[in-house]
Design an enzyme around this catalytic site. Structure first.
Site, short mmCIF file in Angstrom:
data_model
loop_
_atom_site.label_atom_id
_atom_site.label_comp_id
_atom_site.label_asym_id
_atom_site.label_seq_id
_atom_site.Cartn_x
_atom_site.Cartn_y
_atom_site.Cartn_z
CE LYS A 1 -7.48 -2.62 6.55
NZ LYS A 1 -7.75 -1.16 6.60
CE LYS B 1 -4.09 3.53 2.37
NZ LYS B 1 -5.37 3.07 2.90
CG ASP C 1 -10.72 -1.20 4.82
OD1 ASP C 1 -11.06 -1.67 5.91
OD2 ASP C 1 -9.61 -0.66 4.65
CE LYS D 1 -4.78 -0.05 0.31
NZ LYS D 1 -5.53 -0.88 1.28
CG ASP E 1 -7.88 2.19 0.67
OD1 ASP E 1 -9.04 2.62 0.77
OD2 ASP E 1 -7.27 1.63 1.62
CB SER F 1 -0.89 -0.04 1.24
OG SER F 1 -1.66 1.14 1.34
CD GLU G 1 -8.94 -1.00 0.54
OE1 GLU G 1 -8.04 -1.30 -0.28
OE2 GLU G 1 -8.78 -1.05 1.77
N GLY H 1 -4.31 -4.54 5.88
CA GLY H 1 -3.25 -4.35 6.86
C GLY H 1 -3.48 -3.09 7.67
#
Ligand code: SMG
Ligand code: MG
Length: 377
Positions: free
Chosen positions: A269, A169, A245, A167, A195, A141, A220, A297
């Site tokens: 998670k 952000k 998420d 991934k 995400d 990430s 996400e 994570g």
């Protein structure tokens, strides 16, 4: 077995680089580790288990934060577990059910008990959960950066290390351009996803539709945690699969989100959903409903990472997780380092979570250690 006591160990863990998301920047973690001591089992007294609480320093990812988690464990969970008497892993959640929410705190306590219980029985967590792999594919990430060149350098470094999925952000103003830049530089074959950590509203749908051009694996949690209906509407408008998420706090929430079309991929998670038993139920729901699932994570140390790798080895985890190597986060970990090899990490095969904190590292990183004795309130 009964609870002899819980120890709360707080460790201060500097991150190797700041990690910026749409809700803030983290430069270090104040991590709550939980050590459960059980007594009275066939393995005799002195069985111990470890867990890491996923709660971040601040309540900006969700309502939970590390100080609140430590408080609810000490004030409520220890007396409740003592009152429950005989403790098996599946007795923990019912014993704590009267407390609403606080899932990350509940997960930490349940996992510490589960680890102790599995160690007493000589069973690895991966086997207990139903794992089918000895190594799991790892993604990484990548936080929001100050500039596109800085982002491209970071992504290049991670791809060189062997991560099999990137991934990014995102947030309004840092979405289409960084994704385009990564695609232009590294090509269309790199498995890529984004995400947003709830940074958008349904009104931003036209902007999010522009991401459809880049062949992303998923987007996400674009919208608010509670806006499941909004995600369903958005999912109808996007070609990019929507993954949830923050909104998925239980197996029931996962089933509802899938059934209503709010998501077609699920990030699990264990902390967010109250523990590994509920995380396995979510895995089972997703498999039954034909939806891919992957392990998220929370910048875990080796303690949380070990347990997440066990979960990520279940058959329904068909996408790489955010289970990166220790070095992605910490110059020095509290456990033996998890090292990336061929884009994968090994699933621990020792009893319980399969790793222990290194006493030296623990002594150096610990900022407080509190023993909670159920017999002295
Ligand atoms: O552990 O590599 C990791 C972090 C993965 O991006 C990551 N987590 O929303 O999925 C998420 C974020 C939450 C991090 S909040 C501390
Ligand atoms: Mg997320």
């Amino acid at each position: 077995m009964k609870l002899a006591g819980l120890e709360l160990v707080r460790v201060a863990m500097p991150l190797v680089a700041p990690f910026r998301t749409s809700f803030g920047t983290e430069t270090s973690r104040d991590v709550l580790l939980v050590r459960a001591a059980l007594t009275g089992g066939a393995a005799g007294d002195g069985v111990e288990g470890w867990a890491e609480c996923a709660a971040p320093d601040e309540p900006f990812y969700s309502s939970e934060y590390v100080g609140g988690a430590a408080d609810v464990v000490a004030r409520w969970f220890v007396p409740m577990l003592a009152a429950a008497g005989e403790l098996s892993p599946d007795a923990v959640a019912p014993a704590l059910a009267r407390v609403k929410g606080h899932r990350m705190a509940k997960a930490a306590v349940e996992t510490a008990v589960l680890d102790a219980w599995l160690r007493a029985h000589g069973v690895p967590l991966a086997r207990f959960l139903g794992a089918v792999r000895e190594r799991v594919d790892c993604g990484v990430s990548v936080g929001i950066m100050d500039s596109i060149p800085q982002l491209l350098d970071a992504v290049a470094g991670y791809l060189d290390e062997g991560y099999v999925r990137i991934k990014l952000k995102i947030e309004p103003g840092w979405d289409v351009e960084p994704v385009r830049a990564v695609r232009e530089r590294f090509g269309d074959d790199v498995p890529l996803q984004v995400d947003a950590n709830t940074a958008y509203t349904l009104g931003d749908a036209p902007r999010l539709e522009r991401l459809d051009a880049f062949g992303l694996l998923l987007v996400e949690q674009p919208l608010d945690e509670e806006d499941v209906a909004g995600h369903a509407e958005l999912a109808r408008r996007l070609r990019t699969p929507v993954c949830l998420d923050e909104s998925v706090v239980s197996a029931r929430a996962a089933a509802d989100a899938i059934r209503t079309g709010a998501c077609s991929v699920v990030n699990v998670k264990p902390g967010r959903v109250g523990g590994y038993l509920e995380a396995r139920r979510i895995h089972d729901v997703c498999v039954a409903m034909g939806v891919p699932v992957w392990c998220g994570g929370m910048l875990e140390t080796g303690i949380g990472r070990a347990a997440n790798l066990a979960l990520a080895a279940l058959p329904g985890f068909t996408l790489p997780g955010d289970t990166s190597a220790s070095r992605r986060y910490y110059a020095e970990d509290v456990t033996p380092e998890f090292v990336l090899d061929g884009g994968t990490l090994p699933v621990p095969d020792g009893p319980g979570i399969g790793v222990d904190p290194l006493p030296d590292a623990l002594a150096r990183f610990a900022t407080s250690r509190t023993w909670l004795d159920p017999t002295s309130p």
